[in-house]
Design a protein around this motif. Structure first.
Motif, PDB file in Angstrom:
ATOM      1  N   GLY A  75       0.823  -1.215   0.000  1.00 48.75           N
ATOM      2  CA  GLY A  75       0.000   0.000   0.000  1.00 48.75           C
ATOM      3  C   GLY A  75       0.853   1.260   0.000  1.00 48.75           C
ATOM      4  N   LEU A  76       1.941   1.257   0.791  1.00 48.94           N
ATOM      5  CA  LEU A  76       2.846   2.405   0.811  1.00 48.94           C
ATOM      6  C   LEU A  76       3.524   2.571  -0.536  1.00 48.94           C
ATOM      7  N   TYR A  77       3.964   1.472  -1.129  1.00 49.28           N
ATOM      8  CA  TYR A  77       4.592   1.520  -2.446  1.00 49.28           C
ATOM      9  C   TYR A  77       3.632   2.115  -3.482  1.00 49.28           C
ATOM     10  N   LYS A  78       2.393   1.626  -3.488  1.00 49.59           N
ATOM     11  CA  LYS A  78       1.412   2.127  -4.459  1.00 49.59           C
ATOM     12  C   LYS A  78       1.090   3.600  -4.212  1.00 49.59           C
ATOM     13  N   LEU A  79       1.018   4.003  -2.951  1.00 50.02           N
ATOM     14  CA  LEU A  79       0.749   5.401  -2.611  1.00 50.02           C
ATOM     15  C   LEU A  79       1.860   6.305  -3.132  1.00 50.02           C
ATOM     16  N   ILE A  80       3.100   5.881  -2.947  1.00 45.82           N
ATOM     17  CA  ILE A  80       4.240   6.667  -3.436  1.00 45.82           C
ATOM     18  C   ILE A  80       4.229   6.725  -4.962  1.00 45.82           C
ATOM     19  N   MET A  81       3.983   5.585  -5.603  1.00 44.71           N
ATOM     20  CA  MET A  81       3.994   5.535  -7.066  1.00 44.71           C
ATOM     21  C   MET A  81       2.844   6.349  -7.669  1.00 44.71           C
ATOM     22  N   ASP A  82       1.697   6.400  -6.997  1.00 41.81           N
ATOM     23  CA  ASP A  82       0.577   7.220  -7.483  1.00 41.81           C
ATOM     24  C   ASP A  82       0.957   8.694  -7.530  1.00 41.81           C
TER      25      ASP A  82
END
Length: 187
Positions: A75-82
């Motif tokens: 979730g943190l990875y996806k949040l950063i990538m978004d």
């Protein structure tokens, strides 16, 4: 003869009452690292280490940790990538951990969109740590996307016991709050 016996007695008593214990080495797995920012896993606890650029001593290494509850690492990875996909967010994205507050600060550097971790240590605004700015490729490297170690997110670390208590969670990446009060972080 007395001196020899006294010497042997002293040596024996020192070894019996020593205060140094040898502890077993806990397994720490590096998921990914780029320059001075790295993601590590120990059992089900993930830690991001970074070199603090906000201090005059450049050897200061700071870290923040969280449990992988409900897929928080992904979730943190996806949040950063978004944040890289969309336009640069106007305000920092704020994440609350049990001990710290983490802000994701996006900025354009040399024509590339970058992100920086800003850590409010112990939730005290007097103590702030800042990581280096990371490009999208560097974030992918830190989160193990380039070396395939992202598969370790949900797997127990090697040597970890499967009977560990899940009730002893110390941190979790909370959902971001947009209530920054319209304030930008100081640089």
């Amino acid at each position: 003869m007395r001196k020899i016996i006294l010497l042997i007695t002293c040596m024996f008593s020192i070894s019996v009452f020593s205060q140094i214990k040898v502890l077993k080495n806990e397994s720490l797995v590096e998921i990914g690292k780029d320059n001075s920012v790295g993601l590590y896993k120990k059992e089900d606890k993930f830690t991001i280490n970074y070199q603090d650029l906000n201090t005059s001593n450049l050897n200061t290494i700071r870290s923040f940790s969280f449990q992988n509850l409900n897929g928080d690492v992904l979730g943190l990875y996806k949040l950063i990538m978004d944040g890289f996909v969309t336009a640069i967010p106007e305000e920092n994205i704020i994440l609350e951990l049990p001990n710290d507050i983490i802000e994701l600060h996006y900025e354009k550097n040399y024509g590339q969109q970058t992100v920086q971790f800003i850590q409010i240590i112990n939730k005290n605004r007097k103590y702030i740590g800042k990581s280096q700015f990371l490009t999208q490729k560097q974030v992918e490297k830190v989160f193990g996307r380039t070396n395939g170690k992202y598969a370790l997110y949900d797997r127990p670390a090697p040597g970890a016991h499967s009977n560990s208590k899940s009730g002893s969670n110390t941190a979790s990446a909370a959902s971001p709050s947009s209530g920054n009060g319209g304030k930008k972080s100081k640089k």
